[in-house]
Design an enzyme around this catalytic site. Structure first.
Site, PDB file in Angstrom:
ATOM      1  N   HIS A  18       0.848  -1.202   0.000  1.00 45.88           N
ATOM      2  CA  HIS A  18       0.000   0.000   0.000  1.00 45.88           C
ATOM      3  C   HIS A  18       0.878   1.246   0.000  1.00 45.88           C
ATOM      4  O   HIS A  18       1.360   1.684   1.051  1.00 45.88           O
ATOM      5  CB  HIS A  18      -0.923  -0.033   1.225  1.00 45.88           C
ATOM      6  CG  HIS A  18      -2.001   1.011   1.213  1.00 45.88           C
ATOM      7  ND1 HIS A  18      -3.330   0.719   1.486  1.00 45.88           N
ATOM      8  CD2 HIS A  18      -1.969   2.339   0.955  1.00 45.88           C
ATOM      9  CE1 HIS A  18      -4.049   1.834   1.397  1.00 45.88           C
ATOM     10  NE2 HIS A  18      -3.239   2.833   1.084  1.00 45.88           N
ATOM     11  N   HIS A  20       1.158   5.045  -2.330  1.00 43.37           N
ATOM     12  CA  HIS A  20       0.599   5.881  -3.407  1.00 43.37           C
ATOM     13  C   HIS A  20       1.732   6.555  -4.189  1.00 43.37           C
ATOM     14  O   HIS A  20       2.586   7.210  -3.592  1.00 43.37           O
ATOM     15  CB  HIS A  20      -0.320   6.947  -2.823  1.00 43.37           C
ATOM     16  CG  HIS A  20      -1.562   6.375  -2.197  1.00 43.37           C
ATOM     17  ND1 HIS A  20      -2.773   6.323  -2.854  1.00 43.37           N
ATOM     18  CD2 HIS A  20      -1.783   5.822  -0.980  1.00 43.37           C
ATOM     19  CE1 HIS A  20      -3.691   5.768  -2.065  1.00 43.37           C
ATOM     20  NE2 HIS A  20      -3.115   5.454  -0.912  1.00 43.37           N
ATOM     21  N   ASP A  22       1.627   9.179  -5.996  1.00 44.39           N
ATOM     22  CA  ASP A  22       1.603  10.637  -5.816  1.00 44.39           C
ATOM     23  C   ASP A  22       1.885  11.037  -4.373  1.00 44.39           C
ATOM     24  O   ASP A  22       1.841  12.221  -4.032  1.00 44.39           O
ATOM     25  CB  ASP A  22       0.268  11.224  -6.299  1.00 44.39           C
ATOM     26  CG  ASP A  22      -0.945  10.559  -5.665  1.00 44.39           C
ATOM     27  OD1 ASP A  22      -0.853   9.369  -5.286  1.00 44.39           O
ATOM     28  OD2 ASP A  22      -1.993  11.218  -5.541  1.00 44.39           O
ATOM     29  N   GLY A 179     -10.099   7.841  -1.428  1.00 47.49           N
ATOM     30  CA  GLY A 179     -10.761   9.137  -1.259  1.00 47.49           C
ATOM     31  C   GLY A 179     -11.591   9.117   0.003  1.00 47.49           C
ATOM     32  O   GLY A 179     -11.582   8.138   0.751  1.00 47.49           O
ATOM     33  N   HIS A 206      -9.931   0.945   0.080  1.00 46.48           N
ATOM     34  CA  HIS A 206      -9.635   1.760   1.265  1.00 46.48           C
ATOM     35  C   HIS A 206     -10.892   1.734   2.143  1.00 46.48           C
ATOM     36  O   HIS A 206     -11.936   2.252   1.738  1.00 46.48           O
ATOM     37  CB  HIS A 206      -9.376   3.216   0.883  1.00 46.48           C
ATOM     38  CG  HIS A 206      -7.964   3.506   0.477  1.00 46.48           C
ATOM     39  ND1 HIS A 206      -7.456   3.182  -0.740  1.00 46.48           N
ATOM     40  CD2 HIS A 206      -6.954   4.120   1.156  1.00 46.48           C
ATOM     41  CE1 HIS A 206      -6.197   3.587  -0.814  1.00 46.48           C
ATOM     42  NE2 HIS A 206      -5.853   4.162   0.322  1.00 46.48           N
ATOM     43  N   GLU A 209     -10.572   3.337   7.637  1.00 54.43           N
ATOM     44  CA  GLU A 209      -9.489   4.240   8.025  1.00 54.43           C
ATOM     45  C   GLU A 209     -10.093   5.310   8.925  1.00 54.43           C
ATOM     46  O   GLU A 209      -9.919   5.306  10.129  1.00 54.43           O
ATOM     47  CB  GLU A 209      -8.844   4.849   6.774  1.00 54.43           C
ATOM     48  CG  GLU A 209      -7.679   5.784   7.088  1.00 54.43           C
ATOM     49  CD  GLU A 209      -7.086   6.399   5.821  1.00 54.43           C
ATOM     50  OE1 GLU A 209      -7.706   6.296   4.755  1.00 54.43           O
ATOM     51  OE2 GLU A 209      -6.002   7.012   5.922  1.00 54.43           O
ATOM     52  N   ASP A 311       1.912   3.972   2.834  1.00 54.27           N
ATOM     53  CA  ASP A 311       0.846   4.868   2.369  1.00 54.27           C
ATOM     54  C   ASP A 311       1.435   6.028   1.557  1.00 54.27           C
ATOM     55  O   ASP A 311       1.443   5.977   0.347  1.00 54.27           O
ATOM     56  CB  ASP A 311      -0.009   5.373   3.538  1.00 54.27           C
ATOM     57  CG  ASP A 311      -1.438   5.678   3.119  1.00 54.27           C
ATOM     58  OD1 ASP A 311      -1.814   5.325   1.987  1.00 54.27           O
ATOM     59  OD2 ASP A 311      -2.186   6.261   3.931  1.00 54.27           O
TER      60      ASP A 311
HETATM   61 ZN   LIG Z   1      -3.876   4.839   1.006  1.00 49.69          ZN
END
Ligand SMILES: [Zn+2]
Length: 373
Positions: A18, A20, A22, A179, A206, A209, A311
């Site tokens: 996991h 990202h 970006d 998101g 996701h 969280e 993350d």
């Molecule tokens: Zn994430």
């Protein structure tokens, strides 16, 4: 306990599920790419910019947190930008001792300067190919698969799911939705998940969280997620009994009763559904109060299929080795636990079973056997 040195953890093979794309740029690269496309940054000094990202993500303000991604995504709108970011991601992970990684990003967020979804995917894959080739030449081989993410609040999940399947044989290994959870349940994207299931494809969601159990329940029981992104709130379905009465044991002594699992938590554990936990990120977003109080300890003790992840390395100022170091410091974990987490992650990867086994048996286990000796 003295713990394990961070420098030793860097040398151990690690698996990351996991992360990202970006959320992991080098600050110096952001400065250079922003200059090339005329994008304004909070600072053009790489060191200060890096600190700004962590401080903004730490601030507790959702606006500032989202602003961080506005800056990274802004410099990932060209083939050159995407290629470079992907290549450097591969090199940075390899230098940190990661041997297998699944990197996710949302192609729909990279269309501002005229790229098509397909061109975005191809630019990212080309960057990863180059980065992985260079890492192998440096003697630090890494394998990378990508996950294509659809945004929960948008309406392109079916299109992105089809894009993922189109590139399944050239680097995409799975699908994800990300998101804001609240108000955007995964069931809004049922068509995409049902399509992926008919295509025998893999996906993670996701869930759990910021938002609670209903989000996790929907992700698994309505959408059919193979894995859970975070899943931290699963602890809401576990009742601790550590302070409760002790029960007599078979040997005549007493031991405290184990925590009681609700139906959903039991299901997740019984089915070995992997939890992609991201300790530092979870603390920043308030999903966990601190590393020391992170539910990963309880979930590990209860033998859930726990994995450790980064993350957003830039926003959390972290790496896989740093996350593992923090856990060894907080819980006194040693190589046994780190091996368990690593094998859990490799078992849970979206590449074919036989390829996972090769990494477990020929890379991970031999390395940890030496560390444990
Ligand atoms: Zn994430």
């Amino acid at each position: 306990m003295a713990g394990i040195a961070h420098s030793d953890i860097i040398k151990a093979p690690k698996v990351l599920l996991h992360d990202h794309l970006d959320g992991g740029l080098r600050p110096a690269t952001i400065v250079e790419l922003a200059g090339a496309v005329g994008h304004q940054l909070p600072s053009t000094d790489p060191e200060r910019l890096g600190e700004w990202f962590v401080a903004a993500a730490d601030s507790g303000s959702l606006e500032r947190y989202l602003e961080t991604f506005a800056h990274t995504v802004a410099v990932m709108q060209t083939e050159e930008g995407l290629h470079r970011v992907a290549k450097e991601c591969a090199l940075d992970l390899s230098a940190d001792g990661v041997v297998y990684a699944e990197i996710r990003y949302a192609p729909e967020q990279h269309l501002e300067r005229g790229l098509t979804l397909d061109r975005v995917v191809e630019a990212v894959h080309a960057g990863f190919r180059e980065g992985c080739a260079e890492a192998a030449a440096n003697g630090r081989p890494i394998r990378i698969g990508t996950l294509l993410t659809a945004m929960r609040h948008a309406a392109r999940s079916q299109e992105i799911a089809e894009l993922a399947v189109r590139y399944r044989d050239t680097g995409v290994v799975g699908f994800d939705i990300a998101g804001a959870e609240a108000g955007f349940p995964p069931t809004r994207h049922l068509d995409a998940f049902e399509y992926l299931q008919r295509e025998n494809f893999h996906f993670t969601i996701h869930a759990g969280e910021a938002f609670g159990l209903p989000s996790i329940w929907q992700a698994i029981q309505w959408c059919g997620a193979d894995r859970l992104g975070h899943g931290v709130r699963l602890v809401d379905d576990i009742t601790p009994t550590t302070a409760g009465p002790s029960a007599p044991s078979m040997t005549g002594g007493t031991h405290s009763a184990p925590p009681v699992l609700g139906r959903l938590a039991s299901y997740v554990r019984d089915k070995r559904i992997p939890l992609e936990m991201c300790p530092s990120s979870n603390v920043q977003t308030g999903a966990a109060p601190s590393i020391a109080e992170h539910p990963i300890k309880l979930l590990h003790d209860l033998r859930f299929r726990v994995t450790v992840n980064t993350d957003n390395r830039l926003m959390s100022g972290t790496s896989m080795s740093r996350e593992m170091t923090l856990l060894t410091e907080a819980f006194g974990w040693g190589w046994m636990e780190l091996q368990w987490l690593t094998i859990n992650a490799m078992k849970s990867a979206f590449i074919p079973y036989d390829e996972r086994l090769v990494l477990i048996n020929e890379v991970i286990k031999p390395a940890y056997a030496k560390l444990l000796a």
